[in-house]
Design a protein around this motif. Structure first.
Motif, short mmCIF file in Angstrom:
data_model
loop_
_atom_site.label_atom_id
_atom_site.label_comp_id
_atom_site.label_asym_id
_atom_site.label_seq_id
_atom_site.Cartn_x
_atom_site.Cartn_y
_atom_site.Cartn_z
N THR A 76 -3.71 10.29 -0.25
CA THR A 76 -2.99 9.74 0.90
C THR A 76 -2.85 10.78 2.01
O THR A 76 -3.08 10.48 3.18
N LEU A 77 -2.50 12.01 1.64
CA LEU A 77 -2.36 13.06 2.65
C LEU A 77 -3.71 13.36 3.30
O LEU A 77 -3.78 13.60 4.52
N THR A 78 -4.78 13.32 2.54
CA THR A 78 -6.13 13.51 3.09
C THR A 78 -6.43 12.42 4.12
O THR A 78 -6.94 12.71 5.21
N ARG A 79 -6.12 11.19 3.78
CA ARG A 79 -6.37 10.06 4.69
C ARG A 79 -5.53 10.18 5.96
O ARG A 79 -6.03 9.98 7.06
N ILE A 80 -4.27 10.53 5.81
CA ILE A 80 -3.38 10.69 6.97
C ILE A 80 -3.90 11.80 7.88
O ILE A 80 -3.94 11.65 9.10
N ARG A 81 -4.29 12.90 7.28
CA ARG A 81 -4.82 14.03 8.05
C ARG A 81 -6.05 13.61 8.85
O ARG A 81 -6.18 13.94 10.03
N LYS A 82 -6.94 12.85 8.21
CA LYS A 82 -8.15 12.39 8.89
C LYS A 82 -7.79 11.47 10.06
O LYS A 82 -8.36 11.59 11.15
N LEU A 83 -6.85 10.57 9.86
CA LEU A 83 -6.44 9.65 10.92
C LEU A 83 -5.80 10.40 12.09
O LEU A 83 -6.02 10.05 13.27
#
Length: 150
Positions: free
Chosen positions: A51-58
């Motif tokens: 989830t943190l990876t996805r948030i960072r990418k967004l």
């Protein structure tokens, strides 16, 4: 007769999570912020890391000029001021927007820290979908608010 407190000092949930993260990341947290964020994500070997990876990418997609930092034991993204932080807890990954109360949230993503006068946060829980367009819009709104206050 009053009883004296003894034993270990109780830590708040945030203090416990930071202490646990330091231990998982292998001690002192030194190095470039992007590497520290990478290490923090790698130390989260469950849905929170994903989830943190996805948030960072967004965040990077919404604002390619965002700057990553590591403060208070958590990832921080800035552009002319702090845009948001990325905190991890057992049951949630939280993004806190320090000026969130001053921002429009037409999609109603803010679901935490709603009682405060300035900040707002989003708690992402395991299995929940992220409204990517609405999240990116909040990132852009936070950047615009920071730029307008320069």
């Amino acid at each position: 007769m009053a009883e004296e407190a003894s034993g270990p000092t109780l830590l708040s949930g945030r203090q416990y999570e930071v202490k646990t993260m330091k231990k998982k990341m292998g001690g002192p947290l030194e190095g470039p912020p992007s590497e520290l964020i990478d290490k923090a994500i790698a130390a989260l070997d469950d849905w929170r890391g994903e989830t943190l990876t996805r948030i960072r990418k967004l965040i990077h997609e919404a604002d390619p000029d965002v700057v990553e930092a590591w403060k208070w034991g958590v990832p921080v993204w800035s552009h002319d001021g702090i845009v948001c932080t990325g905190e991890t807890y057992k049951a949630a990954v939280k993004t806190t927007f320090p000026m969130g109360a001053s921002m429009e949230d037409p999609a109603g993503l803010f679901n935490s820290s709603l009682e405060g006068a300035t900040r707002r946060a989003i708690d992402f829980h395991q299995g929940e979908a992220i409204d990517e367009a609405a999240f990116k819009a909040l990132i852009r709104a936070a950047v615009a608010l920071n730029v307008s206050k320069r």
